[in-house]
Design a protein around this motif. Structure first.
Motif, PDB file in Angstrom:
ATOM      1  N   CYS A 169      12.157   1.597 -12.283  1.00 58.15           N
ATOM      2  CA  CYS A 169      10.931   2.378 -12.078  1.00 58.15           C
ATOM      3  C   CYS A 169       9.871   1.599 -11.286  1.00 58.15           C
ATOM      4  O   CYS A 169       8.666   1.825 -11.457  1.00 58.15           O
ATOM      5  CB  CYS A 169      10.353   2.827 -13.412  1.00 58.15           C
ATOM      6  SG  CYS A 169       9.925   4.576 -13.428  1.00 58.15           S
ATOM      7  N   GLY A 170      10.339   0.710 -10.429  1.00 55.10           N
ATOM      8  CA  GLY A 170       9.418  -0.030  -9.582  1.00 55.10           C
ATOM      9  C   GLY A 170       9.696   0.263  -8.121  1.00 55.10           C
ATOM     10  O   GLY A 170      10.388   1.234  -7.777  1.00 55.10           O
ATOM     11  N   VAL A 171       9.146  -0.553  -7.250  1.00 55.97           N
ATOM     12  CA  VAL A 171       9.381  -0.459  -5.803  1.00 55.97           C
ATOM     13  C   VAL A 171       9.502  -1.880  -5.264  1.00 55.97           C
ATOM     14  O   VAL A 171       9.046  -2.833  -5.903  1.00 55.97           O
ATOM     15  CB  VAL A 171       8.233   0.275  -5.079  1.00 55.97           C
ATOM     16  CG1 VAL A 171       8.197   1.749  -5.460  1.00 55.97           C
ATOM     17  CG2 VAL A 171       6.887  -0.394  -5.341  1.00 55.97           C
ATOM     18  N   PRO A 172      10.097  -2.073  -4.083  1.00 61.38           N
ATOM     19  CA  PRO A 172      10.166  -3.415  -3.488  1.00 61.38           C
ATOM     20  C   PRO A 172       8.771  -3.963  -3.198  1.00 61.38           C
ATOM     21  O   PRO A 172       7.812  -3.208  -3.031  1.00 61.38           O
ATOM     22  CB  PRO A 172      10.952  -3.192  -2.200  1.00 61.38           C
ATOM     23  CG  PRO A 172      11.703  -1.930  -2.416  1.00 61.38           C
ATOM     24  CD  PRO A 172      10.835  -1.079  -3.283  1.00 61.38           C
ATOM     25  N   PHE A 173       8.673  -5.271  -3.114  1.00 57.04           N
ATOM     26  CA  PHE A 173       7.374  -5.902  -2.863  1.00 57.04           C
ATOM     27  C   PHE A 173       6.767  -5.479  -1.530  1.00 57.04           C
ATOM     28  O   PHE A 173       5.555  -5.535  -1.341  1.00 57.04           O
ATOM     29  CB  PHE A 173       7.514  -7.430  -2.902  1.00 57.04           C
ATOM     30  CG  PHE A 173       8.204  -8.020  -1.695  1.00 57.04           C
ATOM     31  CD1 PHE A 173       7.455  -8.479  -0.615  1.00 57.04           C
ATOM     32  CD2 PHE A 173       9.585  -8.104  -1.634  1.00 57.04           C
ATOM     33  CE1 PHE A 173       8.069  -9.016   0.497  1.00 57.04           C
ATOM     34  CE2 PHE A 173      10.209  -8.632  -0.518  1.00 57.04           C
ATOM     35  CZ  PHE A 173       9.455  -9.100   0.556  1.00 57.04           C
ATOM     36  N   SER A 174       7.621  -5.038  -0.583  1.00 56.59           N
ATOM     37  CA  SER A 174       7.119  -4.628   0.732  1.00 56.59           C
ATOM     38  C   SER A 174       6.327  -3.327   0.664  1.00 56.59           C
ATOM     39  O   SER A 174       5.648  -2.962   1.629  1.00 56.59           O
ATOM     40  CB  SER A 174       8.275  -4.478   1.726  1.00 56.59           C
ATOM     41  OG  SER A 174       9.274  -3.608   1.216  1.00 56.59           O
ATOM     42  N   CYS A 175       6.405  -2.622  -0.469  1.00 55.38           N
ATOM     43  CA  CYS A 175       5.616  -1.401  -0.661  1.00 55.38           C
ATOM     44  C   CYS A 175       4.208  -1.715  -1.155  1.00 55.38           C
ATOM     45  O   CYS A 175       3.334  -0.842  -1.145  1.00 55.38           O
ATOM     46  CB  CYS A 175       6.293  -0.480  -1.676  1.00 55.38           C
ATOM     47  SG  CYS A 175       7.745   0.402  -1.061  1.00 55.38           S
ATOM     48  N   CYS A 176       3.994  -2.937  -1.613  1.00 61.66           N
ATOM     49  CA  CYS A 176       2.707  -3.295  -2.218  1.00 61.66           C
ATOM     50  C   CYS A 176       1.626  -3.508  -1.152  1.00 61.66           C
ATOM     51  O   CYS A 176       1.895  -4.046  -0.081  1.00 61.66           O
ATOM     52  CB  CYS A 176       2.839  -4.572  -3.044  1.00 61.66           C
ATOM     53  SG  CYS A 176       3.971  -4.421  -4.446  1.00 61.66           S
ATOM     54  N   ILE A 177       0.416  -3.094  -1.480  1.00 62.10           N
ATOM     55  CA  ILE A 177      -0.720  -3.361  -0.609  1.00 62.10           C
ATOM     56  C   ILE A 177      -1.045  -4.848  -0.715  1.00 62.10           C
ATOM     57  O   ILE A 177      -1.326  -5.347  -1.803  1.00 62.10           O
ATOM     58  CB  ILE A 177      -1.939  -2.516  -1.025  1.00 62.10           C
ATOM     59  CG1 ILE A 177      -1.618  -1.024  -0.891  1.00 62.10           C
ATOM     60  CG2 ILE A 177      -3.162  -2.877  -0.184  1.00 62.10           C
ATOM     61  CD1 ILE A 177      -2.702  -0.105  -1.412  1.00 62.10           C
ATOM     62  N   PRO A 178      -0.990  -5.587   0.384  1.00 63.11           N
ATOM     63  CA  PRO A 178      -1.189  -7.050   0.309  1.00 63.11           C
ATOM     64  C   PRO A 178      -2.620  -7.410  -0.090  1.00 63.11           C
ATOM     65  O   PRO A 178      -3.573  -6.735   0.291  1.00 63.11           O
ATOM     66  CB  PRO A 178      -0.875  -7.527   1.729  1.00 63.11           C
ATOM     67  CG  PRO A 178      -1.070  -6.321   2.597  1.00 63.11           C
ATOM     68  CD  PRO A 178      -0.725  -5.133   1.759  1.00 63.11           C
ATOM     69  N   ASP A 179      -2.718  -8.470  -0.864  1.00 60.80           N
ATOM     70  CA  ASP A 179      -4.019  -8.989  -1.278  1.00 60.80           C
ATOM     71  C   ASP A 179      -4.392 -10.124  -0.321  1.00 60.80           C
ATOM     72  O   ASP A 179      -3.700 -11.140  -0.270  1.00 60.80           O
ATOM     73  CB  ASP A 179      -3.946  -9.505  -2.726  1.00 60.80           C
ATOM     74  CG  ASP A 179      -5.294  -9.973  -3.250  1.00 60.80           C
ATOM     75  OD1 ASP A 179      -6.254 -10.011  -2.454  1.00 60.80           O
ATOM     76  OD2 ASP A 179      -5.380 -10.300  -4.447  1.00 60.80           O
ATOM     77  N   PRO A 180      -5.466  -9.966   0.449  1.00 63.53           N
ATOM     78  CA  PRO A 180      -5.852 -11.003   1.423  1.00 63.53           C
ATOM     79  C   PRO A 180      -6.101 -12.371   0.784  1.00 63.53           C
ATOM     80  O   PRO A 180      -5.961 -13.404   1.446  1.00 63.53           O
ATOM     81  CB  PRO A 180      -7.143 -10.458   2.036  1.00 63.53           C
ATOM     82  CG  PRO A 180      -7.108  -8.989   1.781  1.00 63.53           C
ATOM     83  CD  PRO A 180      -6.387  -8.820   0.482  1.00 63.53           C
ATOM     84  N   ALA A 181      -6.440 -12.370  -0.505  1.00 62.72           N
ATOM     85  CA  ALA A 181      -6.749 -13.638  -1.184  1.00 62.72           C
ATOM     86  C   ALA A 181      -5.486 -14.396  -1.569  1.00 62.72           C
ATOM     87  O   ALA A 181      -5.533 -15.595  -1.834  1.00 62.72           O
ATOM     88  CB  ALA A 181      -7.600 -13.380  -2.425  1.00 62.72           C
ATOM     89  N   GLN A 182      -4.348 -13.694  -1.596  1.00 60.20           N
ATOM     90  CA  GLN A 182      -3.082 -14.332  -1.983  1.00 60.20           C
ATOM     91  C   GLN A 182      -2.364 -14.871  -0.758  1.00 60.20           C
ATOM     92  O   GLN A 182      -2.086 -14.131   0.187  1.00 60.20           O
ATOM     93  CB  GLN A 182      -2.178 -13.332  -2.712  1.00 60.20           C
ATOM     94  CG  GLN A 182      -2.604 -13.039  -4.136  1.00 60.20           C
ATOM     95  CD  GLN A 182      -1.574 -12.153  -4.844  1.00 60.20           C
ATOM     96  OE1 GLN A 182      -0.766 -11.487  -4.218  1.00 60.20           O
ATOM     97  NE2 GLN A 182      -1.610 -12.158  -6.165  1.00 60.20           N
ATOM     98  N   LYS A 183      -2.062 -16.165  -0.761  1.00 58.42           N
ATOM     99  CA  LYS A 183      -1.332 -16.784   0.339  1.00 58.42           C
ATOM    100  C   LYS A 183       0.171 -16.748   0.110  1.00 58.42           C
ATOM    101  O   LYS A 183       0.955 -16.822   1.050  1.00 58.42           O
ATOM    102  CB  LYS A 183      -1.800 -18.232   0.522  1.00 58.42           C
ATOM    103  CG  LYS A 183      -3.256 -18.347   0.973  1.00 58.42           C
ATOM    104  CD  LYS A 183      -3.643 -19.790   1.229  1.00 58.42           C
ATOM    105  CE  LYS A 183      -5.096 -19.899   1.697  1.00 58.42           C
ATOM    106  NZ  LYS A 183      -5.494 -21.309   1.950  1.00 58.42           N
ATOM    107  N   VAL A 184       0.577 -16.640  -1.149  1.00 63.69           N
ATOM    108  CA  VAL A 184       1.996 -16.566  -1.506  1.00 63.69           C
ATOM    109  C   VAL A 184       2.342 -15.120  -1.846  1.00 63.69           C
ATOM    110  O   VAL A 184       1.609 -14.468  -2.606  1.00 63.69           O
ATOM    111  CB  VAL A 184       2.319 -17.475  -2.714  1.00 63.69           C
ATOM    112  CG1 VAL A 184       3.797 -17.367  -3.073  1.00 63.69           C
ATOM    113  CG2 VAL A 184       1.950 -18.916  -2.398  1.00 63.69           C
ATOM    114  N   VAL A 185       3.427 -14.609  -1.285  1.00 62.92           N
ATOM    115  CA  VAL A 185       3.830 -13.226  -1.524  1.00 62.92           C
ATOM    116  C   VAL A 185       4.304 -13.064  -2.964  1.00 62.92           C
ATOM    117  O   VAL A 185       5.153 -13.824  -3.440  1.00 62.92           O
ATOM    118  CB  VAL A 185       4.959 -12.813  -0.552  1.00 62.92           C
ATOM    119  CG1 VAL A 185       5.427 -11.399  -0.853  1.00 62.92           C
ATOM    120  CG2 VAL A 185       4.483 -12.918   0.889  1.00 62.92           C
TER     121      VAL A 185
END
Length: 270
Positions: free
Chosen positions: A180-196
């Protein structure tokens, strides 16, 4: 009184070596594509077990690389040897194949414009089949992730399309942590996070859809691509025209060289 015929007809060195230079680029590019494709298959163990090629239900991007490499290598080789050896058979093969590819591209473009609904259905079906095989092949996985990340989209029509994949399916029978999830590539990126954060999509579809907007892309990739095309129509048209001009130039060189060779042979026959 006797009349003697002197033939001044000869094969143009300009056209001959221009066609050779034109094709050497094709040939070297074909070698590069073939080398990259074979290396990728060796890394995945496909060369030691060719049954893996048919085991993947989705698209293996390496197959596409190899097909392009084989076509470019073959055409480049035929054009180079045909120009240097002044071989009419190889030059006609090169010219005919380039012309066939050009007409095929033109036909596909016209049919895609005339039958947009049918094309949309086929693209949707193709995307869904590849979603099913997302975890089966690392190259396919990277391709889908790149497509979703670049276009800010998720799934074919939306995030719920990830139910087609056994690992992301919301079925109670699934024991996957990605259920019931989605791949990480579907997530809206957080500009503050340098590590995916590769776990950002876990359990997201267990939440109400009103909460999705802040965490994942809710637009389907087909809709995103349909919106992208009108915005970049001049770029797409420019690329198509550039490729078409290169193909027409190659056809012109080959036909001119064939005419020169045939004229020389006809002159020597007297």
């Amino acid at each position: 009184m006797h009349y003697y015929r002197y033939s001044n007809v000869e094969v143009s060195c300009w056209y001959k070596y221009l066609l050779f230079s034109y094709n050497i680029v094709f040939w070297l590019a074909g070698v590069a594509f073939l080398a990259a494709g074979l290396w990728a298959w060796s890394e995945k163990g496909v060369l030691s077990d060719l049954t893996k090629v048919t085991g993947l239900h989705g698209l293996d991007p390496v197959v596409l690389v190899l097909v392009v490499g084989i076509v470019m290598f073959t055409l480049g080789f035929a054009g180079c040897v045909g120009a240097l050896r002044e071989n009419i058979c190889l030059l006609k093969f090169f010219c005919g194949t380039i012309m066939f590819i050009f007409l095929l591209e033109l036909a596909v473009a016209v049919l895609a414009f005339l039958f947009q609904d049918w094309v949309r259905d086929r693209v949707k079906e193709f995307f869904e089949n590849n979603i099913k095989s997302y975890r089966d092949d690392i190259d396919l996985q990277n391709l889908i992730d790149s497509l979703q990340r670049i276009n800010h989209c998720c799934g074919a029509q939306g995030p719920d399309d990830w139910d087609f994949n056994i690992y992301f399916n919301c079925s109670s029978e699934s024991k996957s942590r990605e259920k019931c999830g989605v791949p990480f590539s579907c997530c809206i990126p957080d500009p503050a996070q340098k590590v995916v954060n590769t776990q950002c999509g876990y359990d997201i579809r267990k939440k109400s859809k009103s909460q999705w907007d802040d965490q994942i892309f809710v637009k389907g990739c087909i809709v995103a691509l349909e919106a992208w095309l009108p915005r970049n129509i001049y770029i797409v048209a420019g690329v198509f025209i550039a490729i078409s001009l290169l193909q027409i130039f190659g056809i012109f060189l080959a036909r001119t060289l064939i005419s020169d060779i045939e004229a020389v042979k006809a002159g020597n026959a007297f």
